[in-house]
Write an enzyme that holds these catalytic residues in place. Structure first.
Site, PDB file in Angstrom:
ATOM      1  N   PRO A   2       0.831  -1.206   0.000  1.00 20.54           N
ATOM      2  CG  PRO A   2      -0.791  -1.584   1.610  1.00 20.54           C
ATOM      3  CD  PRO A   2       0.531  -2.097   1.120  1.00 20.54           C
ATOM      4  CD  GLU A   3       1.972   3.224  -4.497  1.00 21.60           C
ATOM      5  OE1 GLU A   3       2.015   4.413  -4.866  1.00 21.60           O
ATOM      6  OE2 GLU A   3       2.069   2.264  -5.293  1.00 21.60           O
ATOM      7  CE  LYS A  53       5.251   3.283   0.018  1.00 27.21           C
ATOM      8  NZ  LYS A  53       5.958   2.430  -0.948  1.00 27.21           N
TER       9      LYS A  53
END
EC number: 3.2.2.-
Length: 263
Positions: A2-3, A53
């Protein structure tokens, strides 16, 4: 992985579930964190922040739980008393009277005191967060032209959290398409108009991804509900020039681009 926009949305969900509510039970899997369990009972989460992140859960006694999901970590929100059916390994449980948040599978978890927030190796290393509303295109432009970054190809630079925190592969691909540049370009070679366009896109596209989470679209990636122009669209027509979108590998990651209008 995920970003930034997806991590920020996860933080929003955690905040909505337990922010301001007294903690009735706290559990940590790692022995070095066990001592904090009793210290947190009766305290509450004041806010959940992000740095790229990494996720920072701040408590009312000034402790902060640092967690980085890396590839496999995931947070869940459940009704208190509910036990999710999963094969994942539980790492953290923060329980309130009505809601409980659970962290599974992550291994990069630490408890930080206020003074450690500025000395933690990851937090020291990462650059400004693209979702920080105080970060401006002017500051981004300065970073692009700084001696540290001006000679680096965008293929690697836009994945480097030391440059800007929160960027990742789909954002790298979409940003470079938006401004008509390739992964081989460097900031030092851009003209003023290109530099300005890139500085704005580096902020606008991640923020658009985060802000449009409520829009329905079939092109999704980790919950980023905005329409991809090139990411995972190899073989399709570019909507800007009609060229064929291609897929290659840059900096060991899949890279999507249009040779017709990115040059």
């Amino acid at each position: 992985m995920p970003e930034g926009p997806e991590i920020r949305r996860a933080a929003d969900n955690l905040e909505a579930a337990i922010k301001g509510k007294p903690l009735t039970d706290v559990w940590f899997a790692f022995p070095q964190l066990k001592t904090y369990q009793s210290q947190l009972i009766g305290q509450h989460v004041t806010h959940v922040g992000t740095r790229g992140k990494a996720l920072l859960t701040h408590f009312s006694n000034d402790l902060t739980l640092y967690s980085h999901n890396q590839l496999y970590g995931v947070w869940r929100v459940v009704d208190t008393g509910e036990e999710p059916q999963t094969t994942r390994v539980l790492r953290v449980k923060l329980q309130t009277a009505d809601k409980t948040i659970l962290l599974y599978s992550a291994s990069d978890i630490e408890m930080l005191r206020p003074e450690q927030l500025t000395t933690h190796p990851f937090l020291q290393r990462v650059g400004p967060d693209v979702l920080d509303p105080n970060l401006t295109p002017e500051v981004v432009k300065e970073r692009l032209l700084s001696p540290r970054f001006r000679n680096r190809q965008f293929a690697g630079l836009l994945l480097d959290q030391a440059f800007l925190a929160g960027l990742g592969n789909y954002l790298r691909v979409e940003i470079l398409w938006q401004v008509g540049l390739t992964g081989n370009h460097k900031a030092k070679d851009l003209n003023a108009a290109q530099l300005d366009a890139l500085a704005h896109a580096l902020l606008e596209i991640p923020r658009f991804s985060y802000a449009t989470r409520g829009q329905v679209d079939e092109n999704k990636h980790h919950g980023a509900l905005f329409r991809f122009k090139v990411f995972h669209r190899d073989g399709e027509l570019c909507e800007r020039c009609g060229g064929i979108i291609e897929k290659t590998t840059l900096s060991s990651r899949p890279f999507y681009w249009c040779p017709g209008c990115q040059h």
